[in-house]
Design an enzyme around this catalytic site. Structure first.
Site, PDB file in Angstrom:
ATOM      1  N   GLU A  93      -3.421  -5.787  -5.576  1.00 33.13           N
ATOM      2  CA  GLU A  93      -3.206  -5.981  -4.303  1.00 33.13           C
ATOM      3  C   GLU A  93      -4.689  -5.073  -3.815  1.00 33.13           C
ATOM      4  O   GLU A  93      -5.018  -4.251  -4.149  1.00 33.13           O
ATOM      5  CB  GLU A  93      -2.356  -5.726  -4.099  1.00 33.13           C
ATOM      6  CG  GLU A  93      -1.547  -6.459  -3.486  1.00 33.13           C
ATOM      7  CD  GLU A  93      -0.152  -5.867  -2.405  1.00 33.13           C
ATOM      8  OE1 GLU A  93      -0.582  -5.137  -1.075  1.00 33.13           O
ATOM      9  OE2 GLU A  93       1.193  -6.286  -2.655  1.00 33.13           O
ATOM     10  N   CYS A 106      -9.125  -1.718   0.679  1.00 31.20           N
ATOM     11  CA  CYS A 106      -9.056  -1.201  -0.278  1.00 31.20           C
ATOM     12  C   CYS A 106      -8.364  -1.611  -1.637  1.00 31.20           C
ATOM     13  O   CYS A 106      -7.682  -2.213  -1.317  1.00 31.20           O
ATOM     14  CB  CYS A 106      -7.377  -0.707   1.097  1.00 31.20           C
ATOM     15  SG  CYS A 106      -6.597   0.138  -0.277  1.00 31.20           S
ATOM     16  N   CYS A 113       2.028   1.889 -10.534  1.00 26.80           N
ATOM     17  CA  CYS A 113       2.074   3.491 -10.369  1.00 26.80           C
ATOM     18  C   CYS A 113       3.150   4.106 -11.137  1.00 26.80           C
ATOM     19  O   CYS A 113       3.764   3.876 -10.850  1.00 26.80           O
ATOM     20  CB  CYS A 113       2.095   4.231  -8.774  1.00 26.80           C
ATOM     21  SG  CYS A 113       1.716   5.046  -8.663  1.00 26.80           S
ATOM     22  N   CYS A 117       6.575   8.854  -6.076  1.00 27.23           N
ATOM     23  CA  CYS A 117       6.637   9.415  -4.708  1.00 27.23           C
ATOM     24  C   CYS A 117       7.696   7.857  -4.101  1.00 27.23           C
ATOM     25  O   CYS A 117       7.691   6.559  -4.528  1.00 27.23           O
ATOM     26  CB  CYS A 117       5.179   8.807  -3.855  1.00 27.23           C
ATOM     27  SG  CYS A 117       4.034  10.232  -4.580  1.00 27.23           S
ATOM     28  N   CYS A 120       6.758   4.815  -1.624  1.00 29.15           N
ATOM     29  CA  CYS A 120       6.195   4.213  -2.031  1.00 29.15           C
ATOM     30  C   CYS A 120       6.352   2.651  -2.743  1.00 29.15           C
ATOM     31  O   CYS A 120       6.958   3.226  -4.160  1.00 29.15           O
ATOM     32  CB  CYS A 120       4.905   4.776  -2.409  1.00 29.15           C
ATOM     33  SG  CYS A 120       3.432   4.195  -3.295  1.00 29.15           S
ATOM     34  N   SER A 215      -3.610  13.685  -0.513  1.00 25.37           N
ATOM     35  CA  SER A 215      -1.895  13.279  -0.289  1.00 25.37           C
ATOM     36  C   SER A 215      -0.666  14.363   0.289  1.00 25.37           C
ATOM     37  O   SER A 215      -0.624  15.005  -1.364  1.00 25.37           O
ATOM     38  CB  SER A 215      -0.992  12.154  -1.264  1.00 25.37           C
ATOM     39  OG  SER A 215      -2.237  11.097  -0.851  1.00 25.37           O
ATOM     40  N   HIS A 217       1.869  15.307   3.210  1.00 26.77           N
ATOM     41  CA  HIS A 217       2.585  14.361   3.241  1.00 26.77           C
ATOM     42  C   HIS A 217       4.327  15.861   3.422  1.00 26.77           C
ATOM     43  O   HIS A 217       5.154  15.317   4.214  1.00 26.77           O
ATOM     44  CB  HIS A 217       3.423  13.718   2.580  1.00 26.77           C
ATOM     45  CG  HIS A 217       2.924  12.138   2.019  1.00 26.77           C
ATOM     46  ND1 HIS A 217       1.335  11.804   2.605  1.00 26.77           N
ATOM     47  CD2 HIS A 217       2.207  11.553   0.689  1.00 26.77           C
ATOM     48  CE1 HIS A 217       1.013  10.581   2.294  1.00 26.77           C
ATOM     49  NE2 HIS A 217       1.015  11.007   0.798  1.00 26.77           N
ATOM     50  N   CYS A 334       1.593  -1.196   0.989  1.00 28.97           N
ATOM     51  CA  CYS A 334       0.811  -1.745   0.020  1.00 28.97           C
ATOM     52  C   CYS A 334       1.743  -1.696  -1.071  1.00 28.97           C
ATOM     53  O   CYS A 334       3.270  -0.847  -1.734  1.00 28.97           O
ATOM     54  CB  CYS A 334      -0.479  -0.470  -0.504  1.00 28.97           C
ATOM     55  SG  CYS A 334      -0.930   0.506   0.792  1.00 28.97           S
TER      56      CYS A 334
END
Ligand code: SAH
Length: 347
Positions: A93, A106, A113, A117, A120, A215, A217, A334
């Site tokens: 994407e 982006c 991945c 996380c 996500c 990142s 968080h 995403c």
């Protein structure tokens, strides 16, 4: 014979290739221009080359291109979500966003991945594979062709962990900023990482002026470990030292990303701890209202809570913004468009 991925070659490498097949060096420059400026999709379109050379190129080189499988266009702000199919059938994407200061894309650095996380969508099915430089470029090139708009900014914030695909990322950066290619300015590129310390330090030493986004968080290791497995490997202190090193080497202020979720990291104590952590650091904090993912049960805090959180930090002199949500109507975090397609096909 396995074909060489010609779009992933930098100009000096392409020049070497041309010499190898008995062509003059200037041919490399011509081909590079067709690939990276004129953005052609076939060797046939390279009209200043001989028929014979085109045939040789077809025999020896792969010209990577992506297929546009789906485009969702926001009626609110023109944001577009693209679903691309790679040559081997993997899906990725990318997002096109229009801002006052220019057009931004982006991109994904991996199909899936493996960072894990918790909030996500990209990581739910794990890592399929890393993307080649050509496949990262293709996202930018395809969107530029499809929209007819010049792309001026790139954020590597789609699916995947860029530092988990370092060599290809680096070559992509060289290619997309090349004077003889699109020539996108280094400072208009942002690389977002979950905090892989050796990658951050290496990138700091490359002599590139790209922006680093980290990142974060969570405001302490214990909390961070609960939502980001990578925190078990690299402690916050090491991560911050690497970020400081990045700033010292590049002069680029690091952006910290903080995806804020109800009951996870949105309490007053979180804001206080975060303030203590960031105070006096030359940085910028970006608060991202968490994007709910179907497979996960994270919830966006109320607007008021996020505003309060921001105000608290601001009062202490922290440079903080709330990420503007683009394409609300084509929402979904995403990786969700990709995931929906993959799940459909499995059924
Ligand atoms: N692997 C890179 C790029 C990931 S995506 C990284 O970890 O930085 C870019 C940012 O979006 C990261 O900060 C990531 O943690 C965040 N993110 C991922 N899923 C999200 C979600 N559902 N809601 C809000 N932010 C999310």
């Amino acid at each position: 014979m396995e074909k060489t991925d010609i779009k992933s070659l930098e100009l000096p490498q392409l020049t070497e290739e041309m010499t190898k097949i008995g062509e003059k060096a200037f041919r490399a420059k011509q081909i590079f221009d067709w690939l990276h400026v004129k953005l052609v999709d076939s060797f046939e379109e390279m009209t200043n080359l001989s028929k014979k050379l085109i045939q040789t190129l077809e025999e020896r080189y792969e010209l990577v291109r992506t297929n546009v499988l789906d485009v969702q266009i926001s009626g609110l702000d023109g944001t577009r979500k693209y679903l691309f199919e790679l040559p081997d059938g993997n899906l990725i994407e990318s997002v096109f966003m229009q801002y006052k200061h220019g057009n931004s894309v982006c991109i994904s650095s991996q199909a899936g991945c493996r960072m894990g996380c918790l909030f996500c969508a990209s990581t739910v099915d794990g890592l399929a594979r890393s993307l080649r430089p050509s496949e990262m470029l293709e996202q930018v090139y395809r969107i530029q062709k499809h929209t007819g708009e010049r792309i001026s900014n790139i954020v590597v914030m789609g699916s995947g962990e860029p530092m988990d695909n370092y060599e290809n990322l680096l070559r992509f950066l060289h290619l997309v900023t090349a004077k003889d290619g699109l020539g996108i300015s280094q400072r208009s590129i942002t690389i977002s990482t979950c905090g892989i310390v050796p990658g951050i330090r290496r990138l700091a030493d490359e002599g590139l002026g790209v922006t680093l986004a980290l990142s974060l968080h969570a405001s302490n290791d214990e909390k961070r470990k609960k939502i980001m497995p990578v925190a078990n490997k690299y402690a916050l202190q090491e991560v911050f030292e690497a970020c400081r090193y990045y700033f010292e080497q590049t002069g680029r202020r690091v952006t910290f990303e903080y995806s804020i979720a109800e009951g996870i990291n949105d309490a007053d104590e979180d804001a206080e701890e975060l303030t203590a952590l960031l105070k006096g650091k030359n940085c910028h904090l970006n608060l991202i209202p968490i994007n709910p993912v179907k497979e996960r049960n994270f919830v966006q805090p109320q607007k008021k809570i996020i505003e309060n959180f921001k105000n608290k930090l601001e009062k202490s002199g922290i440079n903080v913004t709330i990420r503007r949500e683009m394409g609300r109507d084509i929402d979904g975090a995403c990786g969700q468009l990709r995931k929906r397609y993959m799940d459909q096909n499995r059924k």
